[in-house]
Write a protein that holds these residues in place. Structure first.
Motif, short mmCIF file in Angstrom:
data_model
loop_
_atom_site.label_atom_id
_atom_site.label_comp_id
_atom_site.label_asym_id
_atom_site.label_seq_id
_atom_site.Cartn_x
_atom_site.Cartn_y
_atom_site.Cartn_z
N HIS A 179 27.02 34.73 26.13
CA HIS A 179 26.70 36.09 25.70
C HIS A 179 26.56 36.15 24.18
CE1 HIS A 179 27.49 37.42 29.80
NE2 HIS A 179 28.67 36.79 29.74
N ASP A 180 25.98 37.26 23.71
CA ASP A 180 25.74 37.41 22.28
C ASP A 180 27.03 37.54 21.46
OD1 ASP A 180 23.04 37.30 22.76
OD2 ASP A 180 22.79 39.48 22.88
N ASP A 181 28.12 37.95 22.09
CA ASP A 181 29.37 38.13 21.36
C ASP A 181 30.23 36.87 21.35
OD1 ASP A 181 29.99 38.06 24.01
OD2 ASP A 181 31.22 39.88 24.05
N ASN A 182 29.58 35.74 21.58
CA ASN A 182 30.26 34.43 21.57
C ASN A 182 31.27 34.26 22.70
OD1 ASN A 182 28.85 33.38 19.42
ND2 ASN A 182 30.33 34.06 17.88
N THR A 183 31.12 35.02 23.75
CA THR A 183 31.92 34.79 24.95
C THR A 183 31.09 34.03 25.97
OG1 THR A 183 31.26 36.87 25.98
CG2 THR A 183 33.26 36.89 24.58
N VAL A 184 31.77 33.26 26.81
CA VAL A 184 31.10 32.48 27.84
C VAL A 184 31.70 32.85 29.20
CG1 VAL A 184 30.70 30.17 28.76
CG2 VAL A 184 30.56 30.57 26.31
N SER A 185 30.83 33.16 30.14
CA SER A 185 31.27 33.44 31.50
C SER A 185 31.15 32.18 32.34
CB SER A 185 30.41 34.54 32.14
OG SER A 185 30.59 35.78 31.49
N ILE A 186 32.22 31.85 33.05
CA ILE A 186 32.23 30.68 33.95
C ILE A 186 32.28 31.22 35.37
CG2 ILE A 186 33.45 28.58 34.61
CD1 ILE A 186 34.68 28.55 31.81
N GLN A 187 31.25 30.94 36.12
CA GLN A 187 31.13 31.46 37.47
C GLN A 187 31.09 30.30 38.47
OE1 GLN A 187 27.63 33.95 37.50
NE2 GLN A 187 28.44 35.36 35.95
N TYR A 188 31.98 30.37 39.46
CA TYR A 188 32.06 29.32 40.48
C TYR A 188 31.98 29.97 41.85
CZ TYR A 188 34.09 25.92 43.70
OH TYR A 188 34.32 25.09 44.77
N GLU A 189 31.25 29.29 42.74
CA GLU A 189 31.16 29.79 44.12
C GLU A 189 31.03 28.64 45.09
OE1 GLU A 189 28.65 32.97 46.90
OE2 GLU A 189 27.97 32.50 44.86
N ASP A 190 31.79 28.72 46.19
CA ASP A 190 31.73 27.76 47.29
C ASP A 190 31.37 28.55 48.55
OD1 ASP A 190 32.06 25.88 49.26
OD2 ASP A 190 34.24 25.72 49.04
N GLY A 193 33.56 28.48 51.65
CA GLY A 193 34.84 29.18 51.63
C GLY A 193 36.04 28.29 51.82
N LYS A 194 35.89 26.97 51.56
CA LYS A 194 36.99 26.03 51.83
C LYS A 194 37.63 25.44 50.57
CE LYS A 194 35.14 24.48 56.28
NZ LYS A 194 34.71 23.30 57.07
N THR A 195 37.28 25.91 49.40
CA THR A 195 37.86 25.36 48.18
C THR A 195 39.38 25.54 48.17
OG1 THR A 195 35.87 25.71 46.88
CG2 THR A 195 37.94 25.57 45.67
N VAL A 196 40.09 24.47 47.86
CA VAL A 196 41.56 24.53 47.78
C VAL A 196 42.00 24.91 46.37
CG1 VAL A 196 43.69 23.19 47.99
CG2 VAL A 196 41.79 22.80 49.59
N LYS A 197 41.45 24.21 45.36
CA LYS A 197 41.83 24.49 43.98
C LYS A 197 40.72 24.05 43.04
CE LYS A 197 44.88 21.95 41.72
NZ LYS A 197 46.16 21.38 41.20
N PHE A 214 42.34 27.80 39.49
CA PHE A 214 41.93 28.89 40.38
C PHE A 214 42.04 28.41 41.82
CE2 PHE A 214 39.80 29.31 36.34
CZ PHE A 214 39.91 30.66 36.03
N PHE A 215 42.58 29.27 42.67
CA PHE A 215 42.79 28.93 44.08
C PHE A 215 41.91 29.83 44.94
CE2 PHE A 215 46.49 27.83 41.63
CZ PHE A 215 46.82 26.56 42.07
N SER A 216 40.64 29.76 44.68
CA SER A 216 39.69 30.64 45.36
C SER A 216 38.35 29.93 45.47
CB SER A 216 39.53 31.96 44.59
OG SER A 216 38.51 32.75 45.14
N SER A 217 37.56 30.33 46.46
CA SER A 217 36.22 29.76 46.63
C SER A 217 35.18 30.50 45.80
CB SER A 217 35.82 29.81 48.12
OG SER A 217 36.62 28.94 48.89
N LYS A 218 35.60 31.54 45.11
CA LYS A 218 34.66 32.25 44.24
C LYS A 218 35.44 32.94 43.13
CE LYS A 218 30.93 35.69 44.29
NZ LYS A 218 30.11 36.61 45.14
N VAL A 236 37.20 20.41 38.02
CA VAL A 236 37.60 19.51 39.11
C VAL A 236 37.91 20.35 40.33
CG1 VAL A 236 39.24 17.76 39.90
CG2 VAL A 236 38.53 17.81 37.50
N VAL A 237 37.20 20.09 41.42
CA VAL A 237 37.34 20.87 42.65
C VAL A 237 38.02 20.02 43.72
CG1 VAL A 237 36.09 22.10 44.47
CG2 VAL A 237 35.24 22.16 42.11
N GLU A 238 39.04 20.59 44.34
CA GLU A 238 39.70 19.95 45.49
C GLU A 238 39.21 20.65 46.75
OE1 GLU A 238 43.93 19.65 45.15
OE2 GLU A 238 43.84 19.23 42.98
N HIS A 239 38.60 19.85 47.64
CA HIS A 239 37.95 20.42 48.81
C HIS A 239 38.31 19.60 50.05
CE1 HIS A 239 34.65 22.00 51.30
NE2 HIS A 239 34.50 22.94 50.39
#
Length: 269
Positions: A179-190, A193-197, A214-218, A236-239
């Motif tokens: 983003h323009d304000d020097n922030t970065v968005s990190i978006q992850y999606e599985d 729906g089986k992502t462990v960590k 993060f302990f979520s698939s999204k 690093v994704v544990e699946h």
């Protein structure tokens, strides 16, 4: 005196005549016995010589065999070959994964980020290792496989090939938005729906700017105060289906892309 001599001569003649019949009656094998003794003595001499000779022959053969056994071959005595065998080792091969982060369409050159090949230079570790590829046939942000071969006698060789996508890339997605304000968005999606960590780190050349689990698939998280200097996001994704899966996003200095998709790879088996 003369008479005495005559008497002694007569006695000897008479005695010889009287003993002759007995001498004539001696068995004929008496002479053979004497001859056998002589022959036995000769045979004993010959057998002794043959025995000694055979023993000497066997001793010589044994010694020769021993000498042949302990005598080193020409290869064993060759110091050059011994040194060559110690120095020469099998060619080592290492496989890495990277992503094209810059492409010059006009000159068909590209730069490839390979985090696994990052080296330490002057006490500081690279964010990622960059390969400058001539005659580049890849597209920007394309995933590639890098094979490095090293040999003690040959120069290091690096080959870059396209990496075939698997179901890992169909279900997992990493996207970063600057983003323009020097922030970065990190978006992850599985989508399975089986992502462990998921373990995420963001760092630049000076320090680590963010680390989280993060302990979520999204999920979607923002990292503040990320300057325009080069930085890398590693994940690093544990699946349960894929095992351990790694991902990375490299944002070089001066990059105008606001959205970058990550690289998902599995370690070579």
């Amino acid at each position: 005196m003369l008479l005495k001599l005559v008497i002694i001569g007569v006695i000897l003649v008479v005695g010889g005549l009287s003993l002759y019949p007995y001498l004539a009656k001696l068995p004929s094998n008496a002479n053979l016995a004497f001859n056998a003794v002589a022959d036995n003595v000769g045979d004993f001499k010959d057998n002794t010589i043959h025995t000694v000779s055979g023993t000497l022959d066997r001793t010589v053969n044994t010694v020769e065999n021993k000498i042949e056994t302990i005598t080193p071959s020409a290869d064993d005595l060759n110091p050059v070959k011994q040194i060559h065998d110690k120095i020469i080792s099998p060619t080592k091969q290492q496989v890495y994964y990277g992503q094209v982060y810059e492409k010059d369409e006009e000159q068909q050159k590209c730069k490839i980020s390979v985090p696994g090949m990052a080296k330490t230079v002057n006490g500081k570790k690279e964010l990622t290792h960059t390969i400058d590829l001539e005659s580049c046939k890849f597209q920007k942000q394309e995933l590639v496989q890098v094979t490095e071969k090293t040999s003690p006698v040959d120069a290091e060789t690096v080959s870059v090939e396209p990496l075939q996508h698997s179901k890992v890339f169909e279900t997992l997605q990493l996207k970063t938005i600057r983003h323009d304000d020097n922030t970065v968005s990190i978006q992850y999606e599985d989508t399975s729906g089986k992502t462990v960590k998921v373990t995420v780190t963001l760092r630049n050349s000076d320090k680590q700017l963010f680390s989280g689990e993060f302990f979520s698939s999204k999920f979607d998280t923002n990292v503040n105060d990320v300057s325009t200097s080069p930085h890398i996001i590693e994940m690093v994704v544990e699946h349960p289906d894929y095992g351990i899966v790694s991902s990375s996003v490299y944002n070089p200095e001066g990059n105008q892309d606001t959205t970058i998709y990550g690289v998902f790879t599995q370690p070579p088996s």
